[in-house]
Scaffold this motif. Structure first.
Motif, PDB file in Angstrom:
ATOM      1  N   LEU A 184      -3.277 -35.118 -43.510  1.00 25.34           N
ATOM      2  CA  LEU A 184      -4.499 -35.882 -43.251  1.00 25.34           C
ATOM      3  C   LEU A 184      -4.854 -35.965 -41.774  1.00 25.34           C
ATOM      4  O   LEU A 184      -6.029 -35.840 -41.410  1.00 25.34           O
ATOM      5  CB  LEU A 184      -4.350 -37.289 -43.831  1.00 25.34           C
ATOM      6  CG  LEU A 184      -4.876 -37.488 -45.246  1.00 25.34           C
ATOM      7  CD1 LEU A 184      -4.443 -38.834 -45.796  1.00 25.34           C
ATOM      8  CD2 LEU A 184      -6.394 -37.388 -45.260  1.00 25.34           C
ATOM      9  N   SER A 185      -3.863 -36.187 -40.923  1.00 25.02           N
ATOM     10  CA  SER A 185      -4.166 -36.325 -39.500  1.00 25.02           C
ATOM     11  C   SER A 185      -4.813 -35.051 -38.964  1.00 25.02           C
ATOM     12  O   SER A 185      -5.828 -35.097 -38.257  1.00 25.02           O
ATOM     13  CB  SER A 185      -2.898 -36.662 -38.710  1.00 25.02           C
ATOM     14  OG  SER A 185      -1.902 -35.677 -38.912  1.00 25.02           O
ATOM     15  N   LYS A 216      -4.636 -42.896 -38.472  1.00 23.49           N
ATOM     16  CA  LYS A 216      -5.364 -43.781 -37.553  1.00 23.49           C
ATOM     17  C   LYS A 216      -5.954 -42.992 -36.380  1.00 23.49           C
ATOM     18  O   LYS A 216      -7.099 -43.209 -35.977  1.00 23.49           O
ATOM     19  CB  LYS A 216      -4.423 -44.870 -37.026  1.00 23.49           C
ATOM     20  CG  LYS A 216      -5.109 -45.906 -36.156  1.00 23.49           C
ATOM     21  CD  LYS A 216      -4.107 -46.842 -35.496  1.00 23.49           C
ATOM     22  CE  LYS A 216      -3.354 -47.669 -36.491  1.00 23.49           C
ATOM     23  NZ  LYS A 216      -2.483 -48.680 -35.817  1.00 23.49           N
ATOM     24  N   LYS A 217      -5.184 -42.043 -35.867  1.00 15.33           N
ATOM     25  CA  LYS A 217      -5.664 -41.226 -34.749  1.00 15.33           C
ATOM     26  C   LYS A 217      -6.847 -40.364 -35.177  1.00 15.33           C
ATOM     27  O   LYS A 217      -7.831 -40.223 -34.441  1.00 15.33           O
ATOM     28  CB  LYS A 217      -4.533 -40.335 -34.238  1.00 15.33           C
ATOM     29  CG  LYS A 217      -4.922 -39.450 -33.062  1.00 15.33           C
ATOM     30  CD  LYS A 217      -3.750 -38.590 -32.616  1.00 15.33           C
ATOM     31  CE  LYS A 217      -4.165 -37.651 -31.486  1.00 15.33           C
ATOM     32  NZ  LYS A 217      -3.044 -36.758 -31.063  1.00 15.33           N
ATOM     33  N   GLY A 218      -6.775 -39.777 -36.393  1.00 16.08           N
ATOM     34  CA  GLY A 218      -7.881 -38.963 -36.880  1.00 16.08           C
ATOM     35  C   GLY A 218      -9.145 -39.778 -37.080  1.00 16.08           C
ATOM     36  O   GLY A 218     -10.250 -39.341 -36.727  1.00 16.08           O
ATOM     37  N   LEU A 219      -9.005 -40.980 -37.622  1.00 18.30           N
ATOM     38  CA  LEU A 219     -10.163 -41.868 -37.794  1.00 18.30           C
ATOM     39  C   LEU A 219     -10.747 -42.261 -36.438  1.00 18.30           C
ATOM     40  O   LEU A 219     -11.972 -42.364 -36.280  1.00 18.30           O
ATOM     41  CB  LEU A 219      -9.747 -43.117 -38.573  1.00 18.30           C
ATOM     42  CG  LEU A 219      -9.323 -42.902 -40.035  1.00 18.30           C
ATOM     43  CD1 LEU A 219      -8.798 -44.205 -40.628  1.00 18.30           C
ATOM     44  CD2 LEU A 219     -10.482 -42.366 -40.867  1.00 18.30           C
ATOM     45  N   GLN A 220      -9.856 -42.473 -35.469  1.00 23.63           N
ATOM     46  CA  GLN A 220     -10.308 -42.829 -34.125  1.00 23.63           C
ATOM     47  C   GLN A 220     -11.186 -41.738 -33.531  1.00 23.63           C
ATOM     48  O   GLN A 220     -12.204 -42.025 -32.888  1.00 23.63           O
ATOM     49  CB  GLN A 220      -9.094 -43.079 -33.225  1.00 23.63           C
ATOM     50  CG  GLN A 220      -9.458 -43.488 -31.807  1.00 23.63           C
ATOM     51  CD  GLN A 220      -8.231 -43.695 -30.946  1.00 23.63           C
ATOM     52  OE1 GLN A 220      -7.169 -43.119 -31.206  1.00 23.63           O
ATOM     53  NE2 GLN A 220      -8.350 -44.519 -29.923  1.00 23.63           N
ATOM     54  N   GLN A 221     -10.824 -40.478 -33.760  1.00 15.58           N
ATOM     55  CA  GLN A 221     -11.625 -39.380 -33.229  1.00 15.58           C
ATOM     56  C   GLN A 221     -13.009 -39.329 -33.873  1.00 15.58           C
ATOM     57  O   GLN A 221     -14.010 -39.069 -33.206  1.00 15.58           O
ATOM     58  CB  GLN A 221     -10.889 -38.057 -33.428  1.00 15.58           C
ATOM     59  CG  GLN A 221      -9.633 -37.936 -32.586  1.00 15.58           C
ATOM     60  CD  GLN A 221      -9.058 -36.533 -32.598  1.00 15.58           C
ATOM     61  OE1 GLN A 221      -9.779 -35.566 -32.708  1.00 15.58           O
ATOM     62  NE2 GLN A 221      -7.742 -36.432 -32.481  1.00 15.58           N
ATOM     63  N   LEU A 222     -13.067 -39.580 -35.184  1.00 14.53           N
ATOM     64  CA  LEU A 222     -14.367 -39.625 -35.859  1.00 14.53           C
ATOM     65  C   LEU A 222     -15.224 -40.765 -35.321  1.00 14.53           C
ATOM     66  O   LEU A 222     -16.424 -40.596 -35.083  1.00 14.53           O
ATOM     67  CB  LEU A 222     -14.167 -39.786 -37.371  1.00 14.53           C
ATOM     68  CG  LEU A 222     -13.693 -38.544 -38.128  1.00 14.53           C
ATOM     69  CD1 LEU A 222     -13.189 -38.925 -39.516  1.00 14.53           C
ATOM     70  CD2 LEU A 222     -14.823 -37.515 -38.241  1.00 14.53           C
ATOM     71  N   ARG A 223     -14.615 -41.927 -35.122  1.00 14.29           N
ATOM     72  CA  ARG A 223     -15.366 -43.074 -34.605  1.00 14.29           C
ATOM     73  C   ARG A 223     -15.798 -42.838 -33.152  1.00 14.29           C
ATOM     74  O   ARG A 223     -16.884 -43.263 -32.744  1.00 14.29           O
ATOM     75  CB  ARG A 223     -14.502 -44.336 -34.701  1.00 14.29           C
ATOM     76  CG  ARG A 223     -14.221 -44.779 -36.124  1.00 14.29           C
ATOM     77  CD  ARG A 223     -15.465 -45.348 -36.789  1.00 14.29           C
ATOM     78  NE  ARG A 223     -15.812 -46.632 -36.209  1.00 14.29           N
ATOM     79  CZ  ARG A 223     -17.062 -47.042 -35.977  1.00 14.29           C
ATOM     80  NH1 ARG A 223     -18.077 -46.258 -36.265  1.00 14.29           N
ATOM     81  NH2 ARG A 223     -17.292 -48.230 -35.457  1.00 14.29           N
ATOM     82  N   HIS A 224     -14.944 -42.152 -32.394  1.00 16.24           N
ATOM     83  CA  HIS A 224     -15.271 -41.868 -30.999  1.00 16.24           C
ATOM     84  C   HIS A 224     -16.530 -41.019 -30.882  1.00 16.24           C
ATOM     85  O   HIS A 224     -17.275 -41.126 -29.900  1.00 16.24           O
ATOM     86  CB  HIS A 224     -14.091 -41.163 -30.318  1.00 16.24           C
ATOM     87  CG  HIS A 224     -14.330 -40.845 -28.876  1.00 16.24           C
ATOM     88  ND1 HIS A 224     -14.364 -41.810 -27.895  1.00 16.24           N
ATOM     89  CD2 HIS A 224     -14.559 -39.649 -28.252  1.00 16.24           C
ATOM     90  CE1 HIS A 224     -14.612 -41.241 -26.722  1.00 16.24           C
ATOM     91  NE2 HIS A 224     -14.723 -39.934 -26.906  1.00 16.24           N
ATOM     92  N   ARG A 225     -16.784 -40.192 -31.875  1.00 12.60           N
ATOM     93  CA  ARG A 225     -17.993 -39.364 -31.886  1.00 12.60           C
ATOM     94  C   ARG A 225     -19.218 -40.113 -32.389  1.00 12.60           C
ATOM     95  O   ARG A 225     -20.288 -39.541 -32.524  1.00 12.60           O
ATOM     96  CB  ARG A 225     -17.757 -38.112 -32.741  1.00 12.60           C
ATOM     97  CG  ARG A 225     -16.820 -37.104 -32.089  1.00 12.60           C
ATOM     98  CD  ARG A 225     -16.636 -35.877 -32.946  1.00 12.60           C
ATOM     99  NE  ARG A 225     -15.866 -34.852 -32.250  1.00 12.60           N
ATOM    100  CZ  ARG A 225     -16.390 -33.875 -31.511  1.00 12.60           C
ATOM    101  NH1 ARG A 225     -17.711 -33.793 -31.371  1.00 12.60           N
ATOM    102  NH2 ARG A 225     -15.619 -32.989 -30.920  1.00 12.60           N
ATOM    103  N   GLY A 226     -19.065 -41.399 -32.662  1.00 12.93           N
ATOM    104  CA  GLY A 226     -20.197 -42.230 -33.043  1.00 12.93           C
ATOM    105  C   GLY A 226     -20.496 -42.270 -34.526  1.00 12.93           C
ATOM    106  O   GLY A 226     -21.523 -42.815 -34.936  1.00 12.93           O
ATOM    107  N   HIS A 287      -8.578 -51.345 -37.820  1.00 11.73           N
ATOM    108  CA  HIS A 287      -8.425 -51.172 -36.370  1.00 11.73           C
ATOM    109  C   HIS A 287      -9.484 -50.240 -35.800  1.00 11.73           C
ATOM    110  O   HIS A 287      -9.880 -50.365 -34.638  1.00 11.73           O
ATOM    111  CB  HIS A 287      -7.026 -50.625 -36.076  1.00 11.73           C
ATOM    112  CG  HIS A 287      -6.682 -50.588 -34.622  1.00 11.73           C
ATOM    113  ND1 HIS A 287      -6.821 -49.460 -33.849  1.00 11.73           N
ATOM    114  CD2 HIS A 287      -6.215 -51.561 -33.794  1.00 11.73           C
ATOM    115  CE1 HIS A 287      -6.443 -49.719 -32.619  1.00 11.73           C
ATOM    116  NE2 HIS A 287      -6.072 -50.976 -32.541  1.00 11.73           N
ATOM    117  N   GLN A 288      -9.966 -49.300 -36.636  1.00 12.46           N
ATOM    118  CA  GLN A 288     -10.968 -48.343 -36.177  1.00 12.46           C
ATOM    119  C   GLN A 288     -12.379 -48.679 -36.664  1.00 12.46           C
ATOM    120  O   GLN A 288     -13.306 -47.901 -36.454  1.00 12.46           O
ATOM    121  CB  GLN A 288     -10.596 -46.927 -36.666  1.00 12.46           C
ATOM    122  CG  GLN A 288      -9.266 -46.426 -36.146  1.00 12.46           C
ATOM    123  CD  GLN A 288      -9.195 -46.405 -34.623  1.00 12.46           C
ATOM    124  OE1 GLN A 288     -10.210 -46.212 -33.949  1.00 12.46           O
ATOM    125  NE2 GLN A 288      -8.003 -46.613 -34.077  1.00 12.46           N
TER     126      GLN A 288
END
Length: 314
Positions: A184-185, A216-226, A287-288
């Motif tokens: 998943l990551s 969590k890290k993968g979700l963070q990257q998606l959220r970082h892109r808006g 968290h994300q």
């Protein structure tokens, strides 16, 4: 990792924690429909009957941007002045055509083939939901992108609202799994790279992966892109709640493990561990700023559509 069970004898259980089913559009009725297309149409029709007003953003005709012309595009929207200068065809896009980029990422790993107490496999359930989401979005003239993943994103189509996009989605959703395992990551990181334009990312998966920090890290990257990110966590009722009694042979569909056991001896510990796992996933998503919607495959998919659109409207 959650194993996918194969019972030696039938044992039906209903945990007190399981949600009750509405009397309409039950999954076993949808399962009788032979194709993803028919099942998705059934979900959409039931949804439209159950929700009188769509909370999608309304249309406007304000110019937004240009994109390259593609077969099937309306020639009335071609910018001929730009063609005269560059000798290339570009189509004018308006807000009515760019309300939303909807990215659908569907888990196609082996664990998604689990079917014990659900009416469909988890993959059939996910594919039905994805096709229904795509149909509703395209009805609103929103652009739909679709990807399949297992130990990485193997197939992907960029967002489009062109004629034939739903048929393209149906064809891709019918693709057979190519890998036994889920990563998943890695898949979420690739999804973040592929979903280049800001929009809504919908992930449909059983989330079978021990690496919660990687998720969590993968979700963070998606959220970082808006992106707005919504995770539909899909489980068979058996693997979520387990049978209260009976002797079962349990197989790990993503590995060689196999166990024969009495449910009475493991159920309490199993339920404690799966609750802890779901709590970890909830925390990672919270968290994300990601919504995790947990569904079992005995629940009407229409409820997922309503949840999605209600969240879109608030």
């Amino acid at each position: 990792m959650i194993a996918s069970p194969q019972p030696k004898k039938a044992s039906k259980s209903q945990s007190a924690g399981q949600p009750s089913q509405p009397d309409w559009l039950k999954p076993d009725e949808l399962a009788r429909l032979s194709s993803i297309e028919l099942r998705a149409r059934g979900v959409v029709e039931g949804f439209l009957q159950g929700l009188h007003r769509s909370p999608f953003i309304g249309y406007s005709v304000e110019f937004s941007s240009h994109r390259r012309y593609g077969p099937g595009d309306d020639l009335r929207h071609v910018n001929w002045k730009l063609f005269a200068r560059q000798r290339k065809l570009y189509v004018k896009e308006f807000d009515a055509e760019t309300n939303l980029n909807l990215y659908l990422f569907v888990d196609a790993s082996r664990s998604m083939q689990c079917k014990v107490e659900g009416a469909m496999t988890k993959h059939e359930y996910a594919a039905t939901l994805a096709a229904a989401f795509a149909a509703l979005a395209l009805k609103q003239r929103d652009a739909v992108g679709l990807g399949l993943f297992d130990d990485g994103v193997r197939h992907y189509m960029d967002p489009s609202a062109k004629p034939g996009r739903w048929e393209d989605c149906l064809s891709l959703l019918a693709t057979r799994p190519e890998s036994n395992v889920t990563a998943l990551s890695k898949s979420l990181e690739q999804a973040a790279a592929l979903a280049r334009h800001r929009g809504v990312v919908v992930i449909l998966s059983d989330l079978v992966d021990d690496d919660v920090e990687g998720i969590k890290k993968g979700l963070q990257q998606l959220r970082h892109r808006g992106h707005e990110v919504i995770v539909f966590h899909l489980l068979d009722p058996f693997e979520r709640y387990l049978a209260e009694s009976g002797r079962f042979r349990v197989l790990d569909m993503e590995g060689p493990a196999e166990l024969t056991t009495n449910m009475e001896s493991i159920r309490a510990d199993y339920l404690k561990k799966i609750e802890h796992w779901c709590d970890q996933l909830d925390e990672a998503c919270l968290h994300q700023g990601v919504d995790r919607i947990e569904l079992t495959t005995d629940q009407p998919p229409t409820a997922a559509l309503v949840d999605y659109l209600v969240k879109r409207s608030t």
